[in-house]
Design a protein around this motif. Sequence first.
Motif, PDB file in Angstrom:
ATOM      1  N   VAL A  87       0.840  -1.198   0.000  1.00  0.00           N
ATOM      2  CA  VAL A  87       0.000   0.000   0.000  1.00  0.00           C
ATOM      3  C   VAL A  87       0.876   1.251   0.000  1.00  0.00           C
ATOM      4  O   VAL A  87       1.850   1.351   0.762  1.00  0.00           O
ATOM      5  CB  VAL A  87      -0.941   0.006   1.228  1.00  0.00           C
ATOM      6  CG1 VAL A  87      -1.652   1.343   1.378  1.00  0.00           C
ATOM      7  CG2 VAL A  87      -1.943  -1.137   1.124  1.00  0.00           C
ATOM      8  N   LEU A  88       0.529   2.202  -0.867  1.00  0.00           N
ATOM      9  CA  LEU A  88       1.224   3.490  -0.905  1.00  0.00           C
ATOM     10  C   LEU A  88       0.514   4.481   0.011  1.00  0.00           C
ATOM     11  O   LEU A  88      -0.704   4.639  -0.056  1.00  0.00           O
ATOM     12  CB  LEU A  88       1.245   4.056  -2.323  1.00  0.00           C
ATOM     13  CG  LEU A  88       2.247   3.441  -3.278  1.00  0.00           C
ATOM     14  CD1 LEU A  88       2.004   3.919  -4.702  1.00  0.00           C
ATOM     15  CD2 LEU A  88       3.674   3.768  -2.846  1.00  0.00           C
ATOM     16  N   LEU A  89       1.288   5.121   0.858  1.00  0.00           N
ATOM     17  CA  LEU A  89       0.778   6.176   1.727  1.00  0.00           C
ATOM     18  C   LEU A  89       1.767   7.325   1.642  1.00  0.00           C
ATOM     19  O   LEU A  89       2.950   7.165   1.971  1.00  0.00           O
ATOM     20  CB  LEU A  89       0.643   5.680   3.168  1.00  0.00           C
ATOM     21  CG  LEU A  89       0.054   6.659   4.170  1.00  0.00           C
ATOM     22  CD1 LEU A  89      -1.397   6.989   3.812  1.00  0.00           C
ATOM     23  CD2 LEU A  89       0.131   6.080   5.572  1.00  0.00           C
ATOM     24  N   ASP A  90       1.288   8.458   1.158  1.00  0.00           N
ATOM     25  CA  ASP A  90       2.161   9.619   0.964  1.00  0.00           C
ATOM     26  C   ASP A  90       3.387   9.271   0.120  1.00  0.00           C
ATOM     27  O   ASP A  90       4.501   9.700   0.408  1.00  0.00           O
ATOM     28  CB  ASP A  90       2.585  10.206   2.312  1.00  0.00           C
ATOM     29  CG  ASP A  90       1.413  10.678   3.147  1.00  0.00           C
ATOM     30  OD1 ASP A  90       0.402  11.121   2.557  1.00  0.00           O
ATOM     31  OD2 ASP A  90       1.482  10.576   4.394  1.00  0.00           O
ATOM     32  N   GLY A  91       3.167   8.451  -0.924  1.00  0.00           N
ATOM     33  CA  GLY A  91       4.232   8.124  -1.859  1.00  0.00           C
ATOM     34  C   GLY A  91       5.203   7.058  -1.391  1.00  0.00           C
ATOM     35  O   GLY A  91       6.211   6.806  -2.059  1.00  0.00           O
ATOM     36  N   GLU A  92       4.913   6.430  -0.279  1.00  0.00           N
ATOM     37  CA  GLU A  92       5.822   5.438   0.286  1.00  0.00           C
ATOM     38  C   GLU A  92       5.051   4.159   0.608  1.00  0.00           C
ATOM     39  O   GLU A  92       3.940   4.212   1.121  1.00  0.00           O
ATOM     40  CB  GLU A  92       6.438   6.034   1.562  1.00  0.00           C
ATOM     41  CG  GLU A  92       7.444   5.188   2.263  1.00  0.00           C
ATOM     42  CD  GLU A  92       8.010   5.902   3.491  1.00  0.00           C
ATOM     43  OE1 GLU A  92       9.218   5.820   3.692  1.00  0.00           O
ATOM     44  OE2 GLU A  92       7.236   6.534   4.234  1.00  0.00           O
ATOM     45  N   ARG A  93       5.638   3.017   0.299  1.00  0.00           N
ATOM     46  CA  ARG A  93       5.009   1.743   0.636  1.00  0.00           C
ATOM     47  C   ARG A  93       5.015   1.571   2.158  1.00  0.00           C
ATOM     48  O   ARG A  93       5.958   1.966   2.829  1.00  0.00           O
ATOM     49  CB  ARG A  93       5.756   0.576  -0.006  1.00  0.00           C
ATOM     50  CG  ARG A  93       5.831   0.683  -1.516  1.00  0.00           C
ATOM     51  CD  ARG A  93       5.036  -0.393  -2.174  1.00  0.00           C
ATOM     52  NE  ARG A  93       5.258  -0.337  -3.623  1.00  0.00           N
ATOM     53  CZ  ARG A  93       4.274  -0.270  -4.481  1.00  0.00           C
ATOM     54  NH1 ARG A  93       3.029  -0.254  -4.079  1.00  0.00           N
ATOM     55  NH2 ARG A  93       4.521  -0.228  -5.769  1.00  0.00           N
ATOM     56  N   LEU A  94       3.957   0.965   2.673  1.00  0.00           N
ATOM     57  CA  LEU A  94       3.872   0.771   4.122  1.00  0.00           C
ATOM     58  C   LEU A  94       5.039  -0.031   4.666  1.00  0.00           C
ATOM     59  O   LEU A  94       5.523   0.240   5.772  1.00  0.00           O
ATOM     60  CB  LEU A  94       2.548   0.106   4.513  1.00  0.00           C
ATOM     61  CG  LEU A  94       1.298   0.958   4.377  1.00  0.00           C
ATOM     62  CD1 LEU A  94       0.077   0.185   4.883  1.00  0.00           C
ATOM     63  CD2 LEU A  94       1.422   2.287   5.107  1.00  0.00           C
ATOM     64  N   VAL A  95       5.523  -1.007   3.919  1.00  0.00           N
ATOM     65  CA  VAL A  95       6.659  -1.796   4.397  1.00  0.00           C
ATOM     66  C   VAL A  95       7.912  -0.924   4.522  1.00  0.00           C
ATOM     67  O   VAL A  95       8.684  -1.066   5.465  1.00  0.00           O
ATOM     68  CB  VAL A  95       6.906  -3.053   3.521  1.00  0.00           C
ATOM     69  CG1 VAL A  95       7.414  -2.699   2.141  1.00  0.00           C
ATOM     70  CG2 VAL A  95       7.835  -4.024   4.225  1.00  0.00           C
ATOM     71  N   GLU A  96       8.111   0.005   3.597  1.00  0.00           N
ATOM     72  CA  GLU A  96       9.265   0.912   3.677  1.00  0.00           C
ATOM     73  C   GLU A  96       9.109   1.875   4.851  1.00  0.00           C
ATOM     74  O   GLU A  96      10.076   2.187   5.543  1.00  0.00           O
ATOM     75  CB  GLU A  96       9.428   1.678   2.367  1.00  0.00           C
ATOM     76  CG  GLU A  96       9.865   0.780   1.229  1.00  0.00           C
ATOM     77  CD  GLU A  96       9.809   1.461  -0.121  1.00  0.00           C
ATOM     78  OE1 GLU A  96      10.782   1.309  -0.878  1.00  0.00           O
ATOM     79  OE2 GLU A  96       8.797   2.126  -0.426  1.00  0.00           O
TER      80      GLU A  96
END
Length: 181
Positions: A18-27
């Motif tokens: 999932v992308l949140l604010d341009g970042e994957r949740l895992v990252e």
Amino acid sequence: MLLAGGAGRRYGMPKALVLLDGERLVERGLATLREAECDPIVVVLGAAASQVRASTNLTGATITDNPNWDTGIGSSLRAGLAALTDSPVDAVAVLLVDTPAITPAAIRRLRVLSHPAALAVATYHGQPGHPVLLGRDHWTGVAAMATADVGARRYLNAHPHLVKHVPCEDIADGTDLDTPT
């Protein structure tokens, strides 16, 4: 430890992707653990593991695959604890991939309690949440009781006199993302 192995059935896709604010949740979860100075960091993958590897930067983390991810979070927790067996750490902070508003400060608040006998849970307005700190002395018991969609909860509930509740609502939000809305 970042548990990122679920399929995200209610969400409609694996939450690790999932992308949140341009970042994957895992990252995001990995960055939170890094900033909290956790070392080593184990990321447990399961559903869409190859897609997560191909589309994210997990540099610096030990990646563990949970081949039984479809049996629930319990198997991911067991896989993560097994990956830490030979490490010199006294305790592990467990973070879920779908709790993006957990801050490094919340993890550090629990980390100061690290020792082999530690059991601590972040709380939000009196309700238990994440991160959870599991001392090495408890890993075998936690793993034995982590089944299906239950991680450490059964073990923590069986040992309430040992669990330290650590208020974190002033520095984090423990809300998990169950659905896109």
